[in-house]
Design a protein around this motif. Structure first.
Motif, PDB file in Angstrom:
ATOM      1  N   LEU A 394       0.824  -1.197   0.000  1.00 13.36           N
ATOM      2  CA  LEU A 394       0.000   0.000   0.000  1.00 13.36           C
ATOM      3  C   LEU A 394       0.865   1.256   0.000  1.00 13.36           C
ATOM      4  N   TYR A 396       2.598   2.564  -2.232  1.00  8.61           N
ATOM      5  CA  TYR A 396       2.462   3.415  -3.421  1.00  8.61           C
ATOM      6  C   TYR A 396       1.462   4.546  -3.131  1.00  8.61           C
ATOM      7  N   PHE A 397       0.400   4.184  -2.427  1.00  7.01           N
ATOM      8  CA  PHE A 397      -0.622   5.191  -2.098  1.00  7.01           C
ATOM      9  C   PHE A 397      -0.109   6.138  -1.019  1.00  7.01           C
ATOM     10  N   THR A 398       0.468   5.567   0.023  1.00  3.08           N
ATOM     11  CA  THR A 398       0.841   6.415   1.165  1.00  3.08           C
ATOM     12  C   THR A 398       1.964   7.385   0.789  1.00  3.08           C
ATOM     13  N   TYR A 399       2.925   6.909   0.018  1.00  5.85           N
ATOM     14  CA  TYR A 399       4.027   7.801  -0.339  1.00  5.85           C
ATOM     15  C   TYR A 399       3.583   8.875  -1.346  1.00  5.85           C
ATOM     16  N   ALA A 400       2.546   8.560  -2.109  1.00 10.79           N
ATOM     17  CA  ALA A 400       2.065   9.549  -3.087  1.00 10.79           C
ATOM     18  C   ALA A 400       0.995  10.446  -2.478  1.00 10.79           C
ATOM     19  N   SER A 401       0.729  10.285  -1.173  1.00 13.20           N
ATOM     20  CA  SER A 401      -0.324  11.107  -0.556  1.00 13.20           C
ATOM     21  C   SER A 401       0.208  12.488  -0.197  1.00 13.20           C
ATOM     22  N   TYR A 402      -0.679  13.355   0.218  1.00 15.60           N
ATOM     23  CA  TYR A 402      -0.307  14.736   0.515  1.00 15.60           C
ATOM     24  C   TYR A 402       0.447  14.799   1.845  1.00 15.60           C
ATOM     25  N   LYS A 403       1.652  15.307   1.821  1.00 14.96           N
ATOM     26  CA  LYS A 403       2.527  15.440   2.991  1.00 14.96           C
ATOM     27  C   LYS A 403       2.556  14.157   3.860  1.00 14.96           C
ATOM     28  N   PRO A 404       3.024  13.056   3.315  1.00 10.39           N
ATOM     29  CA  PRO A 404       2.994  11.803   4.080  1.00 10.39           C
ATOM     30  C   PRO A 404       3.842  11.840   5.344  1.00 10.39           C
ATOM     31  N   SER A 522      10.200   7.519   0.816  1.00 13.36           N
ATOM     32  CA  SER A 522       8.966   7.936   0.144  1.00 13.36           C
ATOM     33  C   SER A 522       9.230   8.585  -1.215  1.00 13.36           C
ATOM     34  N   ARG A 523      10.471   8.942  -1.485  1.00  9.34           N
ATOM     35  CA  ARG A 523      10.771   9.525  -2.801  1.00  9.34           C
ATOM     36  C   ARG A 523      11.678   8.624  -3.639  1.00  9.34           C
ATOM     37  N   HIS A 524      11.953   7.434  -3.156  1.00 14.11           N
ATOM     38  CA  HIS A 524      12.881   6.565  -3.891  1.00 14.11           C
ATOM     39  C   HIS A 524      12.353   5.146  -4.033  1.00 14.11           C
ATOM     40  N   LEU A 525      11.141   5.030  -4.530  1.00  7.75           N
ATOM     41  CA  LEU A 525      10.584   3.689  -4.743  1.00  7.75           C
ATOM     42  C   LEU A 525      11.145   3.080  -6.029  1.00  7.75           C
TER      43      LEU A 525
END
Lengths: 525, 290
Positions: A394, A396-404, A522-525
């Motif tokens: 999950l 992918y969703f959390t890291y692409a969310s607003y200000k995780p 969160s920026r290096h998947l």
């Protein structure tokens, strides 16, 4: 049997190629270093009150072997536990189930790969023990057999047993991790009690998987004969004690008896027998039968398939207007929901019961024993706090969310801390009545510390295991009254301010590492 | 609204490159991303979704740098990854509430919004069941619903039709077409027909590079007059493969029908010219480049 080598190799490589294993190795090196403390240290690893062994190759080699056998058994169970679960989660098990490999061969290969992982770690402590001999001793002759014998007679059978015990636990208790941990906790305590017990000597040597009963008896006998004493206890593990006067003695190792050799071989055979026994009860990745026995399919599941999408599609014009809310409370709510729903409902009754018992038990007992154990029972919940996104794919969703980083991570930490404090409430209420603000502060600080440790180790190692092992060791050490393990202020410390400052600094460091690492991830998947 | 990508490079390590000097401008409408495995489609989508940082290059959404300021796009982003998961213990309502919180969507109208989306993906009846009990297709539909929660202006779908049955795929394409009027939709798929039916423009990628980006008719134009079909003996297929780019074969009793694109040679006299499709153009481009 021809499949076994490939399975062991693949399994071993899969387990050792992880951050968690690397961190475990690093901790092992430090632990192996600490097994042979300098004479000025505030602790010992083998203690006979009033006496101290001279550091020679027998003392260094045997103490290192004994400590490796005991400590690696203690955390090795957690480290290697989960090999079958991994095959279930990755569905590799389904492929294995269709191959000609027998249940016994499969479980034996799991046991042997467990053993290989543990022996890799033991190999490291063996190397460090030799280095420590040259660091700690001065001119004492180096006798290699004093290093090899304890690893062969103490470590090897103990690792065999722990490897098979992990397989046995997985076969019989499956995914009930907490139950496995609790049973192991008490089982290990019983094994340790046997080492210093006053029972029949022959029987005690046979039922000691670590083999160290022979060593402690040998040390006791030598002191009793040499100094005409009646010592009946040798303490093992990290023992913190005040420096009192002591007499020194030179110990040159054990006499290898037939009884000892027989008991060692017996433990090797018993370990394989346990795996063989387990193979009759192994599910072979067929869970349908087990499910159908428990729960009949609901009428809903028997309904015919419905149309996948509504033919009307989505009319954006009819959608209610978008209202933004960038708060973290909805996250905390969901995180708490996930924490509560994890595990069986019946187990919550046990947890509530233990928590309520702190209203009546003596406060010192509640603080030092009941609360740490109660918190440890949350280990599988907290270990998932910062790892579940990746486990459930999950992230992918959390890291692409607003200000995780500013919203999700704090919410996860807060939810974990809320759970810890709610469970500790009965004790906190008693401290409030007793007007003991220091104790309350320590409990809250400890709750934050343990949750941050879970989050930090989860983020760094990208897995749950490291925290679970460390939390088990912390809890075990705390119940043995080892001061360095006291993360929740259950013991007396020289300075209140100093103790608080240490825990607060640790918390700050854990926060720093957690946020920095999660920010990068969160920026290096 | 436009997304301008310039000279994007993603280097994973010394030996592995995801994207190489990739430039593209994406406007409103549906852009279909086509490419073989390892072409860099998912890497490109992850970078646009801000979960992967490019090694070099820039990404501007309406003039704003989203590499430096990822939250700018996150507010208006709907993303369906290729291999996503769910929390099995949550039901559909709870899961969508959780995702809504991530996207910063709240208020009293959230409930209605979730209900409407669940209705659109036909999961209303199952909304209170734990998602762990859902089938693969149902999970994919809940994934599609979550992507639409925040009324996104940029929608990224990475292999969205995986796990959907043929009927679900048709409905999904309708759903996406309805949304394309006022937002950017980027859709990747291995299934050319999924792209063919709905994409306004197609970008074909290989080895981390953009081979071509144009409207479908313009891409198909590249192979117009080059596609043929012929019925040959089974043992002649191998010879045909050496002379032409064989797109498809189908056995018919003791013969084989071969669809091919001529390279430089003349087609066989018995070959009949066939209408070129996007799949022909895609295979022509990817197999002739690198």
């Amino acid at each position: 049997m021809k499949y076994i080598y490939s399975i062991i190799k693949a399994d071993y490589l899969q387990r050792t190629r992880s951050y968690a294993f690397l961190i475990t190795l690093a901790i092992t090196f430090y632990a192996a270093y600490s097994f042979v403390p300098p004479p000025t240290a505030s602790y010992t690893t083998l203690n006979v009150v009033g006496f101290k062994g001279i550091y020679n190759s027998a003392w260094v080699g045997y103490v290192s072997g004994m400590m490796t056998a005991i400590m690696l058994s203690l955390y090795g169970f957690f480290l290697v536990n989960g090999g079958i679960k991994k095959d279930i989660d990755t569905e590799v098990g389904l492929i294995i189930a269709t191959t000609p490999i027998t249940n016994f061969e499969y479980l034996l290969s799991k046991m042997l790969s467990n053993l290989l992982v543990l022996l890799t770690i033991a190999g490291c402590t063996f190397g460090v023990s030799i280095i420590m001999f040259f660091v700690r001793t001065n001119g004492s002759p180096f006798i290699i057999s004093n290093f090899i014998i304890p690893y062969l007679l103490f470590v090897m059978p103990a690792m065999f047993f722990i490897s098979s015990l992990a397989v046995l636990a997985e076969v019989f208790l499956g995914r009930k991790s907490i139950l496995q941990y609790i049973i192991f906790f008490f089982f290990f305590g019983a094994l340790m009690a046997n080492i210093n017990g006053q029972k029949n000597e022959t029987l005690s040597v046979i039922i000691d998987p670590f083999g160290v009963r022979t060593m402690t008896s040998s040390i006791k006998n030598q002191i009793n004969i040499q100094f005409h004493e009646h010592i009946d206890a040798v303490n093992l593990g990290f023992i913190f004690n005040q420096k009192l006067g002591f007499k020194t003695f030179e110990w040159n190792g054990i006499t290898i008896t037939n009884l000892l050799l027989f008991s060692r071989v017996l433990w090797l055979l018993f370990s394989i027998a346990l795996v063989y026994l387990s193979s009759f009860f192994f599910h072979r990745f067929d869970f349908k039968q087990a499910v159908s026995k428990k729960k009949k399919s609901s009428p809903h599941e028997q309904q015919p398939a419905v149309l996948a999408f509504a033919s009307t599609g989505i009319n954006r014009g009819l959608m209610p207007p978008l209202v933004t809310n960038y708060g973290i409370f909805p996250f905390i709510k969901t995180e708490l929901l996930l924490l509560i729903r994890k595990g069986s409902k019946w187990f919550w009754l046990v947890i509530v019961g233990i928590s309520a018992s702190m209203l009546f038990a003596p406060m010192a007992i509640s603080h030092l024993y009941i609360l740490p154990v109660l918190w440890f029972l949350q280990v599988t919940r907290w270990s998932e706090l910062a790892t579940k996104e990746e486990t459930n794919r999950l992230h992918y969703f959390t890291y692409a969310s607003y200000k995780p980083l500013q919203r999700m991570l704090p919410a996860q930490i807060l939810a974990g801390v809320i759970l810890a404090i709610v469970l500790a409430l009965p004790l906190i209420v008693r401290y409030v009545i007793a007007l003991n603000g220091y104790a309350i502060f320590n409990i809250v600080n400890g709750a934050i510390c343990i949750v941050l440790l879970a989050v930090c180790l989860g983020i760094v190692s990208k897995g749950k295991k490291l925290f679970e092992i460390l939390f088990f060791l912390l809890t075990y050490a705390l119940t043995q009254s080892i001061p360095v393990a006291d993360y929740l202020g259950a013991m007396k410390h020289d300075s209140h301010v100093g103790y608080i400052a240490v825990v607060l600094s640790l918390n700050s460091l854990l926060v720093l590492i957690s946020f920095a690492m999660r920010g990068y991830q969160s920026r290096h998947l | 609204m436009s997304l301008v990508i310039k000279n994007l490079t993603k280097q994973y390590n010394r030996h592995k490159t995801g994207l190489t000097d990739y430039s593209i401008t994406i406007e409103k409408g549906i852009l279909g991303l086509l490419g073989p495995n390892g072409a860099g489609k998912s890497t490109l989508m992850k970078i646009i979704a801000t979960i992967s940082k490019p090694t070099k290059g820039t990404l501007f959404l309406d003039g704003e740098d989203i590499v430096a300021n990822p939250d700018r796009i996150r507010k208006i982003l709907g993303y369906l990854p290729q291999d996503f998961g769910v929390y099995p213990n949550l039901n559909a309502n709870e899961f969508l509430e959780y995702i809504a919180a991530m996207k910063g969507v709240g208020g009293n109208s959230l409930r209605k919004r979730i209900d409407m989306l669940l209705e659109a993906v036909n999961l209303t009846a199952d909304a209170k069941r734990p998602i762990g009990t859902y089938s693969g297709g149902m999970k994919q539909r809940i994934g599609i619903a979550q992507a639409l929660l925040n009324d996104p202006k940029v929608l990224i779908f990475d292999e969205p039709t995986v796990g959907l049955d043929p009927e679900e795929r048709v409905r999904f394409r309708q759903l996406i077409s309805d949304l394309a009027d006022d937002c950017i939709i980027i859709l990747s798929s291995h299934i050319v027909s999924d792209i063919e039916t709905i994409a306004d423009e197609v970008a074909i990628m290989k080895n981390g590079m953009l081979l071509n980006k144009a409207a479908q008719p313009d891409i198909i134009k590249m192979v117009n007059g080059k596609v043929f079909e012929v019925l040959v003996n089974n043992d002649e297929v191998a010879t045909l493969r050496t002379k032409h780019l064989v797109i498809d074969t189908g056995r018919q009793k003791d013969k084989t029908r071969v669809r091919f694109i001529v390279k430089t040679n003349q087609p066989e006299p018995s070959a009949i010219a066939a209408n070129a499709t996007l799949e022909d153009a895609y295979l022509f481009l990817t197999q002739n480049n690198g």
